[in-house]
Enzyme design. Structure first.
Site, PDB file in Angstrom:
ATOM      1  CD  GLU A   1      -1.002  -6.267   8.833  1.00  0.00           C
ATOM      2  OE1 GLU A   1      -1.260  -5.762   9.953  1.00  0.00           O
ATOM      3  OE2 GLU A   1      -1.479  -5.835   7.769  1.00  0.00           O
TER       4      GLU A   1
ATOM      5  CG  ASP B   1      -1.827  -1.250   1.251  1.00  0.00           C
ATOM      6  OD1 ASP B   1      -1.561  -2.199   0.494  1.00  0.00           O
ATOM      7  OD2 ASP B   1      -2.773  -1.281   2.039  1.00  0.00           O
TER       8      ASP B   1
HETATM    9  C1  GLC Z   1      -2.935  -4.688   3.673  1.00  0.00           C
HETATM   10  C2  GLC Z   1      -1.719  -5.161   2.870  1.00  0.00           C
HETATM   11  C3  GLC Z   1      -2.176  -6.046   1.726  1.00  0.00           C
HETATM   12  C4  GLC Z   1      -2.998  -7.199   2.268  1.00  0.00           C
HETATM   13  C5  GLC Z   1      -4.138  -6.703   3.169  1.00  0.00           C
HETATM   14  C6  GLC Z   1      -4.827  -7.835   3.897  1.00  0.00           C
HETATM   15  O1  GLC Z   1      -3.749  -3.880   2.920  1.00  0.00           O
HETATM   16  O2  GLC Z   1      -0.971  -4.083   2.403  1.00  0.00           O
HETATM   17  O3  GLC Z   1      -1.088  -6.535   0.997  1.00  0.00           O
HETATM   18  O4  GLC Z   1      -3.497  -7.965   1.238  1.00  0.00           O
HETATM   19  O5  GLC Z   1      -3.648  -5.814   4.129  1.00  0.00           O
HETATM   20  O6  GLC Z   1      -3.903  -8.587   4.634  1.00  0.00           O
END
Ligand code: GLC
Length: 431
Positions: free
Chosen positions: A395, A164
């Site tokens: 995460e 992102d």
């Molecule tokens: C965030 C991350 C993305 C991922 C999502 C769900 O937006 O940047 O890569 O898919 O979270 O985990």
């Protein structure tokens, strides 16, 4: 129970707890829907103990495929007020399956190849069914995200990259003018996670401006890619799609799909030539590039490191990339940081501006191992193992202290433990 078996058990429990009936949420609360590339990685985790469930994850992802072939980045099976921006903001998808309006890195083909290779008649049959869906998905990427047929895949929103707030998008994103009629909105991510770790407000306004552009033109992707405010070549999707095309080609050959196999070979030829355009002479590296201005991002990120996973680039370029990766890994205690620590925007705790992400580690390390760079590949894998063992299934992780950050009990981190970072991988290799 030994320590590793205990981690295996925890990882399995996390996947089961995040299961919402055939599909998995990345983590409860923070991300309450089905995400595209999360699901693909999660299937690799399920594959280690329940292959039927692994297939189901991918099949449910493709339930959300649009008629034009696109597989959206989020499927909103039911509305959840805990997440913003939800289905009413996107206004996209099919009636029965609201979704976001753009895609995410197409890892699905590579996962399906693994599932088919795992054997079994049922796998062969399910692989054949999914083959046509994946073919349509890759056609969509090559058509809608490379409208000039340059062999370079552009993204129309930073979220499409899955990375992102990467420095890859900074300049191009800041050139986007915030829509004057954006209105007031309430972020939800910062209710769950410290704002210091999340994208900043100036970026968030632009993320929503890009969503608004797509929504206002009815998610017409030709229009968005040609006229939208943002189109940036992403080395991440470029390399992941090349890898996925190679895996799809193997499936086509296996299923006797000759015409499709030729079509895929054509894509690969184009991408191999197009990858040249992502080589920045100034940085001496593969970098993101604004397709509107032609400017390079000037950042070496974990996506640049996927060149080996894609089996792309010339021998000289690959040699230089190994030097970059070795230098970057030597700057941190835990590899592989999402941004070069020597880059001025490096922030070890802020999301995609520094932290270590297990799914990137998996792809980078696999590519390096396949290219014969065993020591570097193993360094990344043993760092990944150490991080999870010490901190749990976060995460993402701080590359200097190792601290686990973002959401906890995270599905793709659990899956990467089972499929790759944990001892299971050694057992597969030994078999
Ligand atoms: C965030 C991350 C993305 C991922 C999502 C769900 O937006 O940047 O890569 O898919 O979270 O985990």
């Amino acid at each position: 129970m030994d320590v590793q078996a205990e981690h295996d058990r925890q990882a399995i429990d996390i996947l089961k707890a995040n299961d919402r009936g055939g599909f998995t949420v990345p983590t409860s609360r923070l991300y309450p829907y089905q995400w595209n590339w999360d699901s693909a990685f999660v299937a690799l985790g399920f594959m280690t103990f329940d292959i039927e469930r692994a297939w189901r994850e991918i099949e449910m992802l493709f339930e959300g495929q649009w008629d034009d072939g696109m597989v959206p980045h989020i499927l909103f099976r039911r509305d959840d007020p805990d997440y913003f921006p939800g289905p009413s903001v996107w206004q996209a998808g099919k009636n029965a399956m609201p979704s976001s309006g753009h895609s995410q890195p197409p890892v699905a083909a590579s996962v399906v190849r693994e599932l088919v290779d795992a054997g079994g008649e049922d796998g062969e049959r399910r692989g054949r069914v999914l083959f046509d869906n994946i073919m349509a998905y890759h056609r969509w990427f090559h058509r809608e995200r490379d409208p000039e047929r340059m062999g370079v895949i552009g993204i129309v929103h930073p979220w499409e990259s899955g990375r992102d707030n990467s420095a890859d998008w900074d300049d191009a994103l800041m050139r986007v003018e915030v829509a004057p009629d954006l209105g007031r909105y309430q972020r939800r991510d910062t209710n769950h996670i410290d704002a210091e770790e999340r994208p900043k407000q100036a970026q968030y306004d632009r993320y929503l401006t890009l969503v608004k552009f797509g929504r206002d033109c009815g998610w017409n992707h030709e229009n968005i890619a040609r006229n939208g405010p943002f189109l940036v070549a992403d080395p991440g999707i470029q390399f992941i799609l090349m890898r996925a095309d190679r895996d799809l080609l193997a499936l086509a050959e296996r299923c006797g799909k000759d015409a499709e196999a030729d079509e895929i070979r054509g894509w690969l030829k184009l991408s191999e030539a197009g990858t040249e355009r992502l080589w920045s002479e100034r940085m001496s590296a593969f970098c993101a590039r604004d397709l509107r201005s032609g400017d390079f991002s000037g950042a070496i990120t974990s996506a640049s490191a996927l060149v080996f996973y894609a089996d792309a680039g010339s021998a000289e370029q690959r040699a230089v990339m190994v030097e970059h990766l070795t230098r970057i890994a030597s700057k941190v205690d835990y590899a592989f940081p999402s941004l070069d620590p020597e880059h001025p925007r490096f922030e070890p705790k802020r999301y995609w501006l520094g932290p270590v992400w297990m799914i990137m580690n998996y792809m980078i390390s696999r590519g390096l191992a396949e290219a014969g760079h065993i020591a570097l590949a193993e360094r990344i894998r043993s760092d990944s193992r150490r991080l999870i063992e010490a901190q749990g299934f976060y995460e993402y992780f701080h590359p200097e202290t190792g601290e686990g950050c973002g959401g906890g009990d995270f599905s793709w981190t659990a899956a990467m433990w089972l499929a790759w970072a944990g001892p299971g991988w050694d057992r597969t290799k030994a078999a």
